[in-house]
Motif scaffolding. Structure first.
Motif, PDB file in Angstrom:
ATOM      1  N   VAL A 138       2.778  -1.274   8.010  1.00  0.00           N
ATOM      2  CA  VAL A 138       1.751  -1.227   6.977  1.00  0.00           C
ATOM      3  C   VAL A 138       2.044  -0.053   6.044  1.00  0.00           C
ATOM      4  O   VAL A 138       2.823   0.842   6.371  1.00  0.00           O
ATOM      5  CB  VAL A 138       0.332  -1.068   7.575  1.00  0.00           C
ATOM      6  CG1 VAL A 138      -0.059  -2.283   8.390  1.00  0.00           C
ATOM      7  CG2 VAL A 138       0.237   0.209   8.413  1.00  0.00           C
ATOM      8  N   ILE A 139       1.401  -0.082   4.889  1.00  0.00           N
ATOM      9  CA  ILE A 139       1.478   1.026   3.935  1.00  0.00           C
ATOM     10  C   ILE A 139       0.131   1.732   3.892  1.00  0.00           C
ATOM     11  O   ILE A 139      -0.913   1.084   3.835  1.00  0.00           O
ATOM     12  CB  ILE A 139       1.857   0.528   2.529  1.00  0.00           C
ATOM     13  CG1 ILE A 139       3.331   0.114   2.487  1.00  0.00           C
ATOM     14  CG2 ILE A 139       1.582   1.593   1.470  1.00  0.00           C
ATOM     15  CD1 ILE A 139       3.765  -0.514   1.178  1.00  0.00           C
ATOM     16  N   GLY A 140       0.171   3.062   3.910  1.00  0.00           N
ATOM     17  CA  GLY A 140      -1.017   3.880   3.716  1.00  0.00           C
ATOM     18  C   GLY A 140      -0.827   4.756   2.492  1.00  0.00           C
ATOM     19  O   GLY A 140       0.187   5.447   2.381  1.00  0.00           O
ATOM     20  N   VAL A 141      -1.790   4.726   1.574  1.00  0.00           N
ATOM     21  CA  VAL A 141      -1.701   5.471   0.318  1.00  0.00           C
ATOM     22  C   VAL A 141      -2.929   6.364   0.166  1.00  0.00           C
ATOM     23  O   VAL A 141      -4.044   5.959   0.492  1.00  0.00           O
ATOM     24  CB  VAL A 141      -1.623   4.515  -0.892  1.00  0.00           C
ATOM     25  CG1 VAL A 141      -1.535   5.299  -2.185  1.00  0.00           C
ATOM     26  CG2 VAL A 141      -0.444   3.579  -0.766  1.00  0.00           C
ATOM     27  N   GLY A 187       2.218   8.112  -0.459  1.00  0.00           N
ATOM     28  CA  GLY A 187       2.221   6.877   0.300  1.00  0.00           C
ATOM     29  C   GLY A 187       3.300   6.888   1.359  1.00  0.00           C
ATOM     30  O   GLY A 187       4.314   7.584   1.224  1.00  0.00           O
ATOM     31  N   LEU A 188       3.073   6.124   2.425  1.00  0.00           N
ATOM     32  CA  LEU A 188       4.074   6.004   3.478  1.00  0.00           C
ATOM     33  C   LEU A 188       4.002   4.626   4.122  1.00  0.00           C
ATOM     34  O   LEU A 188       2.986   3.932   4.053  1.00  0.00           O
ATOM     35  CB  LEU A 188       3.916   7.110   4.526  1.00  0.00           C
ATOM     36  CG  LEU A 188       2.562   7.343   5.197  1.00  0.00           C
ATOM     37  CD1 LEU A 188       2.283   6.322   6.301  1.00  0.00           C
ATOM     38  CD2 LEU A 188       2.500   8.747   5.790  1.00  0.00           C
ATOM     39  N   VAL A 189       5.117   4.245   4.715  1.00  0.00           N
ATOM     40  CA  VAL A 189       5.201   3.043   5.549  1.00  0.00           C
ATOM     41  C   VAL A 189       5.224   3.507   6.993  1.00  0.00           C
ATOM     42  O   VAL A 189       5.990   4.414   7.348  1.00  0.00           O
ATOM     43  CB  VAL A 189       6.472   2.226   5.242  1.00  0.00           C
ATOM     44  CG1 VAL A 189       6.540   0.990   6.153  1.00  0.00           C
ATOM     45  CG2 VAL A 189       6.522   1.820   3.780  1.00  0.00           C
ATOM     46  N   VAL A 196       3.592   1.827  -4.560  1.00  0.00           N
ATOM     47  CA  VAL A 196       3.573   0.787  -3.521  1.00  0.00           C
ATOM     48  C   VAL A 196       4.763  -0.161  -3.682  1.00  0.00           C
ATOM     49  O   VAL A 196       5.391  -0.563  -2.687  1.00  0.00           O
ATOM     50  CB  VAL A 196       2.238   0.019  -3.543  1.00  0.00           C
ATOM     51  CG1 VAL A 196       2.273  -1.153  -2.553  1.00  0.00           C
ATOM     52  CG2 VAL A 196       1.083   0.956  -3.201  1.00  0.00           C
ATOM     53  N   GLU A 197       5.105  -0.512  -4.914  1.00  0.00           N
ATOM     54  CA  GLU A 197       6.252  -1.391  -5.135  1.00  0.00           C
ATOM     55  C   GLU A 197       7.551  -0.742  -4.639  1.00  0.00           C
ATOM     56  O   GLU A 197       8.426  -1.415  -4.096  1.00  0.00           O
ATOM     57  CB  GLU A 197       6.374  -1.739  -6.619  1.00  0.00           C
ATOM     58  CG  GLU A 197       5.359  -2.763  -7.097  1.00  0.00           C
ATOM     59  CD  GLU A 197       5.580  -4.141  -6.463  1.00  0.00           C
ATOM     60  OE1 GLU A 197       6.707  -4.441  -6.044  1.00  0.00           O
ATOM     61  OE2 GLU A 197       4.606  -4.914  -6.379  1.00  0.00           O
ATOM     62  N   GLU A 198       7.675   0.572  -4.827  1.00  0.00           N
ATOM     63  CA  GLU A 198       8.849   1.272  -4.310  1.00  0.00           C
ATOM     64  C   GLU A 198       8.938   1.152  -2.782  1.00  0.00           C
ATOM     65  O   GLU A 198      10.007   0.881  -2.223  1.00  0.00           O
ATOM     66  CB  GLU A 198       8.794   2.751  -4.698  1.00  0.00           C
ATOM     67  CG  GLU A 198       9.948   3.574  -4.115  1.00  0.00           C
ATOM     68  CD  GLU A 198       9.827   5.056  -4.388  1.00  0.00           C
ATOM     69  OE1 GLU A 198      10.346   5.855  -3.574  1.00  0.00           O
ATOM     70  OE2 GLU A 198       9.213   5.435  -5.409  1.00  0.00           O
ATOM     71  N   LEU A 199       7.806   1.321  -2.113  1.00  0.00           N
ATOM     72  CA  LEU A 199       7.793   1.226  -0.650  1.00  0.00           C
ATOM     73  C   LEU A 199       8.054  -0.201  -0.185  1.00  0.00           C
ATOM     74  O   LEU A 199       8.764  -0.428   0.797  1.00  0.00           O
ATOM     75  CB  LEU A 199       6.456   1.734  -0.109  1.00  0.00           C
ATOM     76  CG  LEU A 199       6.187   3.235  -0.309  1.00  0.00           C
ATOM     77  CD1 LEU A 199       4.766   3.578   0.130  1.00  0.00           C
ATOM     78  CD2 LEU A 199       7.199   4.073   0.465  1.00  0.00           C
ATOM     79  N   ALA A 214       8.768  -6.263   4.901  1.00  0.00           N
ATOM     80  CA  ALA A 214       8.042  -6.816   6.046  1.00  0.00           C
ATOM     81  C   ALA A 214       6.637  -6.240   6.186  1.00  0.00           C
ATOM     82  O   ALA A 214       5.884  -6.653   7.077  1.00  0.00           O
ATOM     83  CB  ALA A 214       8.829  -6.561   7.334  1.00  0.00           C
ATOM     84  N   VAL A 215       6.252  -5.312   5.340  1.00  0.00           N
ATOM     85  CA  VAL A 215       4.907  -4.725   5.386  1.00  0.00           C
ATOM     86  C   VAL A 215       3.848  -5.820   5.334  1.00  0.00           C
ATOM     87  O   VAL A 215       3.922  -6.728   4.504  1.00  0.00           O
ATOM     88  CB  VAL A 215       4.722  -3.725   4.219  1.00  0.00           C
ATOM     89  CG1 VAL A 215       3.243  -3.478   3.941  1.00  0.00           C
ATOM     90  CG2 VAL A 215       5.437  -2.419   4.524  1.00  0.00           C
ATOM     91  N   LYS A 216       2.860  -5.714   6.223  1.00  0.00           N
ATOM     92  CA  LYS A 216       1.851  -6.767   6.357  1.00  0.00           C
ATOM     93  C   LYS A 216       0.541  -6.476   5.633  1.00  0.00           C
ATOM     94  O   LYS A 216      -0.223  -7.405   5.342  1.00  0.00           O
ATOM     95  CB  LYS A 216       1.540  -6.986   7.846  1.00  0.00           C
ATOM     96  CG  LYS A 216       2.727  -7.446   8.677  1.00  0.00           C
ATOM     97  CD  LYS A 216       3.216  -8.810   8.233  1.00  0.00           C
ATOM     98  CE  LYS A 216       4.334  -9.311   9.146  1.00  0.00           C
ATOM     99  NZ  LYS A 216       4.895 -10.594   8.651  1.00  0.00           N
ATOM    100  N   ALA A 217       0.243  -5.204   5.364  1.00  0.00           N
ATOM    101  CA  ALA A 217      -1.042  -4.871   4.740  1.00  0.00           C
ATOM    102  C   ALA A 217      -0.947  -3.499   4.086  1.00  0.00           C
ATOM    103  O   ALA A 217      -0.052  -2.708   4.403  1.00  0.00           O
ATOM    104  CB  ALA A 217      -2.168  -4.887   5.775  1.00  0.00           C
ATOM    105  N   VAL A 218      -1.901  -3.250   3.171  1.00  0.00           N
ATOM    106  CA  VAL A 218      -1.937  -1.986   2.438  1.00  0.00           C
ATOM    107  C   VAL A 218      -3.315  -1.354   2.612  1.00  0.00           C
ATOM    108  O   VAL A 218      -4.337  -2.005   2.378  1.00  0.00           O
ATOM    109  CB  VAL A 218      -1.655  -2.211   0.934  1.00  0.00           C
ATOM    110  CG1 VAL A 218      -1.769  -0.893   0.170  1.00  0.00           C
ATOM    111  CG2 VAL A 218      -0.278  -2.837   0.736  1.00  0.00           C
TER     112      VAL A 218
END
Length: 317
Positions: free
Chosen positions: A4-7, A16-18, A50-53, A59-63
């Motif tokens: 997932v991504i957290g911003v 932001g990070l994955v 977010v697009e960069e990450l 494969a990220v499933k949610a933000v």
């Protein structure tokens, strides 16, 4: 293992990070908020990050998004924001993110997210009754009671930054006077240093550096700053009586010189219960990632998935 991504959107920067389900960081990115340019610019910066990450981790499933302001955690709407983020009030963050990135999204106040992050992976791990203060451009606050975040009827639960510290004090951009934010934020520290020393500091780090070198005027500024902060923690201790009061945000990065001053003023009741955020300035990102994982789990429940297994993922700590 799901990613997932957290911003975390702050007044000056977006981080932001994955991460995976265990909190392992797979990638990071930063942007300037460019808040002075208004809502569209902030969203553009958020989109770019977010697009960069996603480019490196498709494969990220949610933000998950943490933001300054009062956030309706159910809908993802920014129901109130000060001029720290101009034009931000009314933004439908969750709706916007799901449309922009084609994935489930969720949003919450940045201090709530920071507390979730610290409870998951940081200073509050294995604790269920906590308070978080984030000292940055403004002052964020969040409470955890029995492992849950009481967000309040109008989504302002734990908003310690806009509680009263000084009667008829400095005007605040929320419309009141004497708010905590006007005395213990990074911006307040910089203003205090300019007023007390007559020097044109451009960043709080310069004040900290001068104090570390033994500059008497800078040390006097930090004595006053920590006296204000000690009063805030005393009020929290009396109102909430938490296991820990966790202090994070940008100011915490320079704590070597001012933390001992705070501890000395904290009072016997709170000795050992005021602690620095272990996740540093990334606590909000980890909390936002945690919110994204919880969002995915709720989707599984709604679809009739396993509601009994993986209890640990459903808990905040």
């Amino acid at each position: 293992m799901r990613q997932v991504i957290g911003v975390d959107i702050g007044g000056t920067g977006i981080k932001g990070l994955v991460t995976d389900e265990e909190g392992a960081v797979l990638a990071e990115a930063v942007r300037d908020t460019e808040a002075r340019l208004g809502r569209d610019s902030i969203l553009n910066q958020l989109h770019s990050l977010v697009e960069e990450l996603l480019l490196g981790h498709p494969a990220v499933k949610a933000v998950g998004i943490a933001s300054a302001g009062r956030i309706n955690a159910d809908s993802g709407e920014v129901v109130y924001a000060t001029d720290n983020l101009p034009g931000w009030q009314g933004v439908q963050l969750t709706q916007w993110a799901e449309a922009a990135f084609g994935r489930p999204a969720t949003a919450d106040n940045d201090a709530n997210a920071a507390l979730l992050g610290e409870a998951w992976l940081g200073a509050g791990r294995s604790r269920t009754n906590l308070v978080m203060l984030t000292l940055g451009t403004g002052v964020g606050g969040a409470n955890m009671v029995a492992g849950q975040l009481p967000r309040g009827a109008t989504w302002s639960g734990g908003d310690w930054g806009h509680s009263l510290l000084v009667q008829d004090g400095r005007p605040c951009n929320c419309g009141k006077r004497g708010c905590v934010e006007q005395y213990v934020s990074g911006r307040a520290l910089l203003r205090l240093a300019r007023e007390e020393t007559g020097r044109e500091y451009t960043h709080g780090r310069e004040v900290m550096a001068a104090a570390e070198q033994g500059d008497a005027a800078a040390l006097a500024v930090l004595e006053r700053f920590t006296a204000y902060l000690a009063q805030v923690t005393a009020n929290i201790g009396a109102a909430i009586d938490p296991e820990l009061i966790i202090i994070g945000g940008g100011v915490i990065q320079s704590r070597a010189v001012w933390w001992p001053l705070l501890v000395a003023k904290a009072g016997e009741k709170l000795v050992g219960r005021i602690v620095p955020a272990k996740l540093g300035n990334r606590a909000g990102c980890f909390g936002a990632a945690r919110l994204a994982l919880e969002r995915l789990h709720q989707i599984e429940i709604d679809r009739g998935g396993d509601t009994c297994g993986n209890k640990e993922e459903r808990e905040h700590g």
